[in-house]
Design an enzyme around this catalytic site. Structure first.
Site, short mmCIF file in Angstrom:
data_model
loop_
_atom_site.label_atom_id
_atom_site.label_comp_id
_atom_site.label_asym_id
_atom_site.label_seq_id
_atom_site.Cartn_x
_atom_site.Cartn_y
_atom_site.Cartn_z
N HIS A 28 0.85 -1.20 0.00
CA HIS A 28 0.00 0.00 0.00
C HIS A 28 0.88 1.24 0.00
CE1 HIS A 28 0.64 -1.31 4.16
NE2 HIS A 28 0.70 -0.02 4.48
N HIS A 36 0.89 5.18 1.30
CA HIS A 36 0.26 6.20 2.14
C HIS A 36 0.26 7.54 1.40
CE1 HIS A 36 0.38 4.02 6.07
NE2 HIS A 36 1.38 3.37 5.49
P1 AMP Z 1 1.82 0.32 7.42
O1 AMP Z 1 2.26 0.56 8.84
O2 AMP Z 1 2.63 1.05 6.39
O3 AMP Z 1 1.69 -1.16 7.13
O4 AMP Z 1 0.38 0.97 7.31
C1 AMP Z 1 -0.79 0.33 7.69
C2 AMP Z 1 -1.84 1.40 7.78
O5 AMP Z 1 -3.10 0.80 7.64
C3 AMP Z 1 -1.87 2.18 9.10
O6 AMP Z 1 -1.75 3.57 8.83
C4 AMP Z 1 -3.23 1.83 9.70
O7 AMP Z 1 -3.81 2.91 10.37
C5 AMP Z 1 -4.02 1.43 8.48
N1 AMP Z 1 -5.10 0.48 8.67
C6 AMP Z 1 -5.02 -0.72 9.31
N2 AMP Z 1 -6.20 -1.37 9.23
C7 AMP Z 1 -7.03 -0.56 8.51
C8 AMP Z 1 -8.38 -0.67 8.09
N3 AMP Z 1 -9.13 -1.72 8.38
N4 AMP Z 1 -8.91 0.35 7.35
C9 AMP Z 1 -8.16 1.44 7.05
N5 AMP Z 1 -6.87 1.59 7.42
C10 AMP Z 1 -6.33 0.62 8.15
#
Ligand code: AMP
Ligand code: ZN
Length: 136
Positions: free
Chosen positions: A99, A101
Site C-alpha cells: 500500500h 500512504h
Molecule cells: P503500514 O504501517 O505502512 O503497514 O500501514 C498500515 C496502515 O493501515 C496504518 O496507517 C493503519 O492505520 C491502516 N489500517 C489498518 N487497518 C485498517 C483498516 N481496516 N482500514 C483502514 N486503514 C487501516
C-alpha cells in the site's frame, strides 16, 4: 490471500471510505490518520510489498498517487504532501499487503515523519556505491 484484510477491503468484501476505485486499485481513508485526509492506495491483487509487486502495477500505483495528490490538495487545501510506502517490520510495515500512504500536510501539523541525519563516511559511500551497482 483469504486472510488478508487489505485484500478484502480492496475488493469490497469489507466496506471502507473509498475516495477512488478502478479495475486495479481502491483508495481508502486510513482508519488511524496521521493528518486530515490520510489515505491508502491498495492494489486489488495481493502483493506483500514493493519486492513482490510487478513493475507495471508499481508504475500505475505511482501514477495514481500523483492523480490523488493533485485532487486531494485541491479538495483539502493542504500545503504539502507526503507519499510514504513501508516494506518490512523494521521499516514500519504493519499490514503485509502493498500500500502507498497519501499524507496531506498542513503548516505546523506536527506529523512526525522525520529522522535524525547521520553522516556518510567516505568508506561507507564507496562500499555502498560498489555493492548496489553490482546488484543492478
Ligand atoms: P503500514 O504501517 O505502512 O503497514 O500501514 C498500515 C496502515 O493501515 C496504518 O496507517 C493503519 O492505520 C491502516 N489500517 C489498518 N487497518 C485498517 C483498516 N481496516 N482500514 C483502514 N486503514 C487501516
Ligand atoms: Zn492482500
Amino acid at each position: 490471500m483469504s486472510d488478508c484484510i487489505f485484500c478484502k477491503i480492496a475488493n469490497g468484501e469489507i466496506p471502507s471510505a473509498t475516495l477512488y476505485e478502478d479495475e486495479q486499485f481502491r483508495v481508502i481513508l486510513d482508519l488511524g490518520p496521521a493528518s486530515k485526509g490520510h489515505a491508502l492506495i491498495l492494489p486489488k491483487a495481493h502483493y506483500g510489498n514493493l519486492y513482490e509487486i510487478d513493475e507495471e502495477t508499481a508504475a500505475s500505483a505511482m501514477k495514481l498517487a500523483r492523480k490523488m495528490a493533485i485532487a486531494m490538495t485541491k479538495a483539502l487545501g493542504c500545503s504539502g504532501f507526503n507519499v510514504v510506502q513501508n516494506n518490512g517490520t523494521s521499516a514500519g510495515q504493519t499490514v503485509f499487503h502493498f500500500h502507498i500512504h497519501l499524507i496531506p500536510r498542513y503548516d505546523n501539523d506536527n506529523v512526525g515523519l522525520s529522522w535524525k541525519p547521520g553522516e556518510l563516511t567516505d568508506e561507507a559511500r564507496d562500499e555502498i556505491v560498489t555493492e548496489v551497482k553490482k546488484q543492478l
